[in-house]
Design an enzyme around this catalytic site. Structure first.
Site, PDB file in Angstrom:
ATOM      1  N   LYS A  20       9.214  15.833   4.377  1.00 47.97           N
ATOM      2  CA  LYS A  20       9.288  16.521   3.190  1.00 47.97           C
ATOM      3  C   LYS A  20       8.163  17.658   3.334  1.00 47.97           C
ATOM      4  CE  LYS A  20       8.762  16.010  -1.852  1.00 47.97           C
ATOM      5  NZ  LYS A  20       8.739  14.946  -2.810  1.00 47.97           N
ATOM      6  N   HIS A  72      13.581   5.141  -3.569  1.00 46.38           N
ATOM      7  CA  HIS A  72      12.272   5.376  -4.316  1.00 46.38           C
ATOM      8  C   HIS A  72      11.471   4.000  -4.721  1.00 46.38           C
ATOM      9  CE1 HIS A  72      12.378   9.643  -4.094  1.00 46.38           C
ATOM     10  NE2 HIS A  72      13.638   9.807  -5.057  1.00 46.38           N
ATOM     11  N   TYR A  95      -0.618   4.329  -6.699  1.00 44.63           N
ATOM     12  CA  TYR A  95      -0.474   3.194  -6.168  1.00 44.63           C
ATOM     13  C   TYR A  95      -1.638   2.183  -6.456  1.00 44.63           C
ATOM     14  CZ  TYR A  95       3.576   5.457  -4.193  1.00 44.63           C
ATOM     15  OH  TYR A  95       4.686   5.805  -3.903  1.00 44.63           O
ATOM     16  N   ARG A 106      10.173   2.338  -1.502  1.00 47.99           N
ATOM     17  CA  ARG A 106       8.971   3.137  -0.924  1.00 47.99           C
ATOM     18  C   ARG A 106       7.860   2.663  -1.719  1.00 47.99           C
ATOM     19  NH1 ARG A 106       7.269   7.767   1.860  1.00 47.99           N
ATOM     20  NH2 ARG A 106       6.075   9.319   0.773  1.00 47.99           N
ATOM     21  N   HIS A 124       1.555  11.547   2.905  1.00 48.56           N
ATOM     22  CA  HIS A 124       1.182  12.337   1.839  1.00 48.56           C
ATOM     23  C   HIS A 124       0.242  13.313   2.440  1.00 48.56           C
ATOM     24  CE1 HIS A 124       2.472   9.366  -1.543  1.00 48.56           C
ATOM     25  NE2 HIS A 124       3.555  10.042  -1.036  1.00 48.56           N
ATOM     26  N   ARG A 156      11.150   8.055   3.226  1.00 48.48           N
ATOM     27  CA  ARG A 156      11.927   8.811   2.312  1.00 48.48           C
ATOM     28  C   ARG A 156      13.264   8.709   2.512  1.00 48.48           C
ATOM     29  NH1 ARG A 156       7.339  12.339   3.390  1.00 48.48           N
ATOM     30  NH2 ARG A 156       5.868  12.654   1.657  1.00 48.48           N
TER      31      ARG A 156
END
Length: 303
Positions: free
Chosen positions: A188, A260, A294, A263, A285, A163
């Protein structure tokens, strides 16, 4: 939110057993705490609607509950539940329902038959860079100091899927060149992870660290962040954005290169040969809901 209390014994026992299952499966402390809390809110809603049996949980009740959540006003500020909250709540409720059903029948992940649709179209990426476009982007970085630095930036954002904030806060001590991996501590999701580096990515990062970064720094500097500016200062959000803008203009591929986008691109490329669970682990995640986009992108771009 005010503290909720459950009164149905079967609900209380099921929630306790679900929590134990999460612990035995090695779930993070974050998930062990948050998923049962989300499930408790769901079970409390059922009680308030005179549903006191696990066998009464069906598509209709679940759909009505999430419709209620979507429209419920927030207690501390104006507005309603965010999409991110709804997605995390969805993950918890689905896993709980699967757990309950597995006590009677052998079912796997995503096999409960319950559908919970959350409109997340506004946050879904619309495009990615194809592999040849990524190659053009890397090749646009010349052999100058800035070119080598920018190639390292691309290696972190695309090659490692970091990120934006993770790349900016990355410390030199978190790069393990011997093991070929990067340790992300400031994530994050508040969960640390180790990200593998391909040989090419590691070579790009090594060239920057050993041949460029020290030349940009003042001899008396004790700066430990990996990414720095040509003036030897810590790279900021705005500087990183300018790096992306400059590269976009340089390659002129008709797509605005952003952190972004890089990524999203590596995640989609990896999903062609990796399971969605492995992609989620690579990206850091905590919920597969965040990674499922995805699958859509892979299908759209590669069939």
């Amino acid at each position: 939110m005010r503290k909720l209390e459950l009164h149905t014994i079967t609900f209380i026992e099921a929630l306790e057993n679900f929590t134990i299952r999460l612990q035995t499966q090695g779930a993070s402390q974050f998930q062990v705490y948050n998923k049962p809390n989300s499930v408790k809110e769901f079970l409390h809603y059922l009680e308030q609607n005179d549903i006191t049996s696990l066998n009464q949980i069906n598509q209709k009740e679940v759909s009505e509950y999430f419709e209620y959540l979507k429209n419920r006003p927030l207690q501390t500020k104006d507005g309603t539940m965010s999409t991110a909250y709804l997605l995390k709540h969805r993950e918890a409720v689905l896993r709980f329902i699967e757990f309950v059903m597995s006590q009677q029948n052998e079912i796997g992940h995503g096999q409960s038959g319950i559908q919970i649709r959350i409109d997340n179209t506004e946050k879904q990426p619309k495009e990615i860079l194809l592999e040849d476009e990524v190659e053009i982007l890397f090749n646009a970085c010349d052999s100058s100091l800035l070119g080598i630095r920018d190639k390292a930036v691309l290696s972190l954002l695309y090659g490692c899927g970091l990120r934006r904030k993770e790349a900016l806060e990355l410390e030199i001590s978190e790069i393990d060149l011997n093991k070929g991996r990067i340790h992300i501590d400031k994530s994050k999701t508040k969960h640390a992870r180790d990200v593998p580096m391909s040989n090419r990515v590691q070579q790009n990062i090594e060239e920057y660290l050993f041949n460029v970064r020290n030349m940009m720094l003042d001899s008396t500097s004790n700066l430990t962040k990996v990414l720095i500016t040509e003036r030897g200062t810590e790279m900021s959000n705005s500087t990183l954005a300018k790096v992306m803008e400059r590269l976009s203009e340089k390659v002129n591929i008709g797509k605005a290169v952003t952190c972004h986008l890089l990524r999203h691109s590596i995640a989609t490329h990896l999903h062609r040969n990796m399971t969605i669970e492995d992609v989620a682990k690579f990206l850091g995640h905590t919920s597969l809901d965040s990674t499922m986009i995805y699958t859509h992108l892979k299908s759209e771009y590669y069939g």
